[in-house]
Enzyme design. Structure first.
Site, PDB file in Angstrom:
ATOM      1  N   ILE A  12     -11.397 -26.851  41.770  1.00  0.00           N
ATOM      2  CA  ILE A  12     -12.049 -28.187  42.054  1.00  0.00           C
ATOM      3  C   ILE A  12     -11.211 -28.664  43.439  1.00  0.00           C
ATOM      4  O   ILE A  12     -11.658 -28.889  44.381  1.00  0.00           O
ATOM      5  CB  ILE A  12     -11.915 -29.179  40.997  1.00  0.00           C
ATOM      6  CG1 ILE A  12     -12.917 -29.051  39.853  1.00  0.00           C
ATOM      7  CG2 ILE A  12     -12.443 -30.591  41.926  1.00  0.00           C
ATOM      8  CD1 ILE A  12     -12.696 -29.862  38.690  1.00  0.00           C
ATOM      9  N   ASP A  31       0.744 -25.690  44.723  1.00  0.00           N
ATOM     10  CA  ASP A  31       0.074 -24.816  43.678  1.00  0.00           C
ATOM     11  C   ASP A  31       0.911 -23.632  43.367  1.00  0.00           C
ATOM     12  O   ASP A  31       1.794 -22.885  44.095  1.00  0.00           O
ATOM     13  CB  ASP A  31      -1.221 -24.289  43.961  1.00  0.00           C
ATOM     14  CG  ASP A  31      -2.174 -23.917  43.037  1.00  0.00           C
ATOM     15  OD1 ASP A  31      -1.744 -23.111  42.020  1.00  0.00           O
ATOM     16  OD2 ASP A  31      -3.079 -24.559  42.827  1.00  0.00           O
ATOM     17  N   ILE A  52       4.571 -27.839  39.978  1.00  0.00           N
ATOM     18  CA  ILE A  52       4.711 -29.337  40.025  1.00  0.00           C
ATOM     19  C   ILE A  52       6.012 -29.870  39.381  1.00  0.00           C
ATOM     20  O   ILE A  52       6.109 -31.026  39.558  1.00  0.00           O
ATOM     21  CB  ILE A  52       3.401 -29.910  39.663  1.00  0.00           C
ATOM     22  CG1 ILE A  52       3.005 -29.504  38.132  1.00  0.00           C
ATOM     23  CG2 ILE A  52       2.228 -29.923  40.482  1.00  0.00           C
ATOM     24  CD1 ILE A  52       1.952 -30.364  37.576  1.00  0.00           C
ATOM     25  N   ALA A  74      -2.797 -28.708  36.797  1.00  0.00           N
ATOM     26  CA  ALA A  74      -2.666 -28.908  35.303  1.00  0.00           C
ATOM     27  C   ALA A  74      -2.920 -27.753  34.510  1.00  0.00           C
ATOM     28  O   ALA A  74      -3.698 -26.813  35.170  1.00  0.00           O
ATOM     29  CB  ALA A  74      -3.775 -30.023  34.945  1.00  0.00           C
ATOM     30  N   TYR A 140      -4.687 -31.585  24.831  1.00  0.00           N
ATOM     31  CA  TYR A 140      -4.883 -31.544  26.456  1.00  0.00           C
ATOM     32  C   TYR A 140      -5.444 -33.018  26.765  1.00  0.00           C
ATOM     33  O   TYR A 140      -5.076 -33.705  27.705  1.00  0.00           O
ATOM     34  CB  TYR A 140      -6.092 -30.579  26.591  1.00  0.00           C
ATOM     35  CG  TYR A 140      -6.783 -30.995  27.860  1.00  0.00           C
ATOM     36  CD1 TYR A 140      -5.973 -30.693  29.239  1.00  0.00           C
ATOM     37  CD2 TYR A 140      -8.013 -31.304  28.280  1.00  0.00           C
ATOM     38  CE1 TYR A 140      -6.641 -30.617  30.433  1.00  0.00           C
ATOM     39  CE2 TYR A 140      -8.536 -31.525  29.235  1.00  0.00           C
ATOM     40  CZ  TYR A 140      -7.780 -31.279  30.547  1.00  0.00           C
ATOM     41  OH  TYR A 140      -8.486 -31.393  31.926  1.00  0.00           O
ATOM     42  N   ARG A 264     -15.784 -24.715  17.707  1.00  0.00           N
ATOM     43  CA  ARG A 264     -14.417 -24.301  17.796  1.00  0.00           C
ATOM     44  C   ARG A 264     -13.852 -25.815  17.582  1.00  0.00           C
ATOM     45  O   ARG A 264     -14.307 -26.637  17.896  1.00  0.00           O
ATOM     46  CB  ARG A 264     -14.316 -23.958  19.420  1.00  0.00           C
ATOM     47  CG  ARG A 264     -14.614 -22.746  19.584  1.00  0.00           C
ATOM     48  CD  ARG A 264     -14.291 -22.122  21.221  1.00  0.00           C
ATOM     49  NE  ARG A 264     -14.775 -23.219  22.084  1.00  0.00           N
ATOM     50  CZ  ARG A 264     -14.778 -23.172  23.372  1.00  0.00           C
ATOM     51  NH1 ARG A 264     -14.353 -22.017  23.907  1.00  0.00           N
ATOM     52  NH2 ARG A 264     -15.231 -23.953  24.076  1.00  0.00           N
TER      53      ARG A 264
HETATM   54  P1  NAD Z   1      -8.165 -24.739  38.024  1.00  0.00           P
HETATM   55  O1  NAD Z   1      -7.318 -24.026  36.974  1.00  0.00           O
HETATM   56  O2  NAD Z   1      -9.122 -24.052  38.529  1.00  0.00           O
HETATM   57  O3  NAD Z   1      -7.104 -25.443  38.577  1.00  0.00           O
HETATM   58  C1  NAD Z   1      -5.646 -26.080  38.432  1.00  0.00           C
HETATM   59  C2  NAD Z   1      -4.883 -25.296  39.513  1.00  0.00           C
HETATM   60  O4  NAD Z   1      -3.651 -26.119  39.062  1.00  0.00           O
HETATM   61  C3  NAD Z   1      -4.729 -24.011  39.621  1.00  0.00           C
HETATM   62  O5  NAD Z   1      -4.786 -23.528  40.942  1.00  0.00           O
HETATM   63  C4  NAD Z   1      -3.308 -23.689  38.999  1.00  0.00           C
HETATM   64  O6  NAD Z   1      -2.743 -22.604  39.651  1.00  0.00           O
HETATM   65  C5  NAD Z   1      -2.733 -24.854  39.418  1.00  0.00           C
HETATM   66  N1  NAD Z   1      -1.699 -25.194  38.319  1.00  0.00           N
HETATM   67  C6  NAD Z   1      -1.337 -25.220  37.049  1.00  0.00           C
HETATM   68  N2  NAD Z   1      -0.016 -25.557  36.688  1.00  0.00           N
HETATM   69  C7  NAD Z   1       0.615 -25.639  37.626  1.00  0.00           C
HETATM   70  C8  NAD Z   1       1.827 -26.011  37.770  1.00  0.00           C
HETATM   71  N3  NAD Z   1       2.815 -26.141  36.930  1.00  0.00           N
HETATM   72  N4  NAD Z   1       2.437 -26.140  39.092  1.00  0.00           N
HETATM   73  C9  NAD Z   1       1.508 -26.166  40.212  1.00  0.00           C
HETATM   74  N5  NAD Z   1       0.401 -25.754  39.966  1.00  0.00           N
HETATM   75  C10 NAD Z   1      -0.327 -25.639  38.852  1.00  0.00           C
HETATM   76  O7  NAD Z   1      -8.601 -25.947  37.170  1.00  0.00           O
HETATM   77  P2  NAD Z   1      -9.899 -27.181  37.719  1.00  0.00           P
HETATM   78  O8  NAD Z   1     -11.149 -26.986  36.756  1.00  0.00           O
HETATM   79  O9  NAD Z   1      -9.928 -26.742  39.097  1.00  0.00           O
HETATM   80  O10 NAD Z   1      -9.160 -28.338  37.105  1.00  0.00           O
HETATM   81  C11 NAD Z   1      -8.642 -29.133  38.197  1.00  0.00           C
HETATM   82  C12 NAD Z   1      -8.178 -30.546  37.678  1.00  0.00           C
HETATM   83  O11 NAD Z   1      -9.204 -31.118  37.133  1.00  0.00           O
HETATM   84  C13 NAD Z   1      -7.283 -30.480  36.550  1.00  0.00           C
HETATM   85  O12 NAD Z   1      -6.338 -31.514  36.294  1.00  0.00           O
HETATM   86  C14 NAD Z   1      -8.286 -30.615  35.213  1.00  0.00           C
HETATM   87  O13 NAD Z   1      -7.499 -31.143  34.173  1.00  0.00           O
HETATM   88  C15 NAD Z   1      -9.203 -31.549  35.767  1.00  0.00           C
HETATM   89  N6  NAD Z   1     -10.503 -31.626  35.301  1.00  0.00           N
HETATM   90  C16 NAD Z   1     -11.157 -30.527  35.313  1.00  0.00           C
HETATM   91  C17 NAD Z   1     -12.571 -30.362  34.759  1.00  0.00           C
HETATM   92  C18 NAD Z   1     -13.413 -29.147  34.738  1.00  0.00           C
HETATM   93  O14 NAD Z   1     -14.606 -29.245  34.077  1.00  0.00           O
HETATM   94  N7  NAD Z   1     -13.168 -28.080  35.393  1.00  0.00           N
HETATM   95  C19 NAD Z   1     -13.085 -31.491  33.683  1.00  0.00           C
HETATM   96  C20 NAD Z   1     -11.987 -32.463  33.713  1.00  0.00           C
HETATM   97  C21 NAD Z   1     -10.801 -32.380  34.561  1.00  0.00           C
END
Ligand code: NAD
Length: 306
Positions: A12, A31, A52, A74, A140, A264
């Protein structure tokens, strides 16, 4: 405008970074590439490879002095949070606290936080609104809910503006078959490998599937609206896993064989978000329905139409 996007190398965050660049912002991605990819960071954005939770992140934000911090980095995998709740809390709670401190040190005006419908748990209602009690059923969901509370109280104590967006199940191009809500990506990955998608439980569990471009639009709307608000970012429509497979069959033009596996732990049965508050406050609503979003995702993921 200068913006920081934590998690901007992820699914995202990379779409959001692209849109911010297109709107003329200077974009700094923070990141650690734990689940994201360098190649996802759009040309024109600056990648700061940092965790982070680190002092480096603080130094980066203090140095670039962004007006807005989009906090998307995250641990976003429900099953992993159950296997390792301490790591999940460390990234999602301590990491958020560190980003909040960095916002303060860097003089940021606002933080926009990627929260999730998982904070609600099993509400036992058809449609979930922001007024419903958030009682997560996974670690989570709990760590995201805790991060929300830190952001809210931080706002009260230190005057940092915020918008918390509780995303539905986001899908779209570049999503990897892991993490939260990744069922569309998981199914597409199976199809790419000429394998059968696995349906957990009876497949009648429903989710509010929201296309990534709509989530980006909600985040952009939060730049100047939604002060100190917690808002659902969903379509308001429920789609079952079985319906999802039917839509993929439409894209593919042939039936898709499937396998079944047990339901699950920690999975929510039904989840549909009431989007009306976001519509009123952000003047945002999802433009893509499931058919349009799935079709666009399918074409970009399986271009040869296999
Ligand atoms: P993603 O795993 O593709 O992106 C998360 C990014 O955070 C990754 O690039 C990862 O490398 C980075 N990251 C993780 N831990 C880190 C750390 N300790 N320090 C620095 N960078 C770190 O996931 P996504 O699906 O793009 O999700 C993005 C956000 O949206 C998240 O906060 C997730 O909880 C939230 N979210 C996603 C969804 C979904 O359906 N994909 C739904 C609800 C909320």
């Amino acid at each position: 405008m200068i913006v920081a996007v934590t998690g901007g190398a992820g699914f995202i965050g990379s779409h959001l970074s692209e849109a911010l660049l297109a709107a003329g912002s200077a974009v700094h991605v923070i990141d650690n590439l734990s689940s994201g990819y360098r190649a996802n960071v759009p040309a024109g954005a600056v990648l700061h490879e940092a965790d982070i939770r680190s002092s480096e992140t603080r130094a980066v934000i203090a140095g670039i002095r962004p007006e807005i911090v989009y906090h998307l980095a995250a641990q976003a995998d429900v099953q992993r949070s159950i296997a390792d709740p301490a790591e999940d809390a460390s990234v999602n709670v301590e990491g958020t606290l560190n980003v909040l401190a960095a916002c303060r040190e860097g003089g940021a005006r606002k933080i926009v936080f990627a929260s999730t419908s998982a904070v609600y748990g099993n509400v036992g209602k058809e449609v979930v609104s922001e007024r419903d009690k958030a009682e997560p059923v996974s670690f989570y969901g709990l760590s995201k809910r805790t991060a929300e509370q830190y952001i809210r109280i931080y706002g009260q104590l230190h005057g940092l503006d915020y918008t918390i967006l509780r995303y539905g199940n986001v899908y779209g191009p570049r999503q990897t078959p892991k993490g939260e809500g990744g069922v569309v990506a998981v199914f597409l990955d199976r199809l790419r490998q000429a394998d059968s998608p696995v349906v957990h439980g009876d497949g009648e569990q429903t989710r509010d599937f929201v296309y990534v471009k709509d989530i980006v639009a909600a985040n952009l709307a939060a730049l100047n609206r939604g002060a100190r608000e917690t808002l659902n970012a969903g379509t308001g429509r429920a789609t079952s896993v079985n319906e999802l497979l039917r839509l993929l069959e439409q894209c593919r033009g042939v039936p898709i064989a499937r396998r079944h596996a047990p339901a699950r732990a920690g999975d929510i049965r039904h989840s549909r978000l009431d989007p009306r508050r976001a519509r009123r406050i952000l003047r945002w609503s999802a433009a893509y329905d499931a058919i349009a979003g799935i079709a666009e995702t399918y074409v970009s993921t399986l271009p040869s139409n296999r």
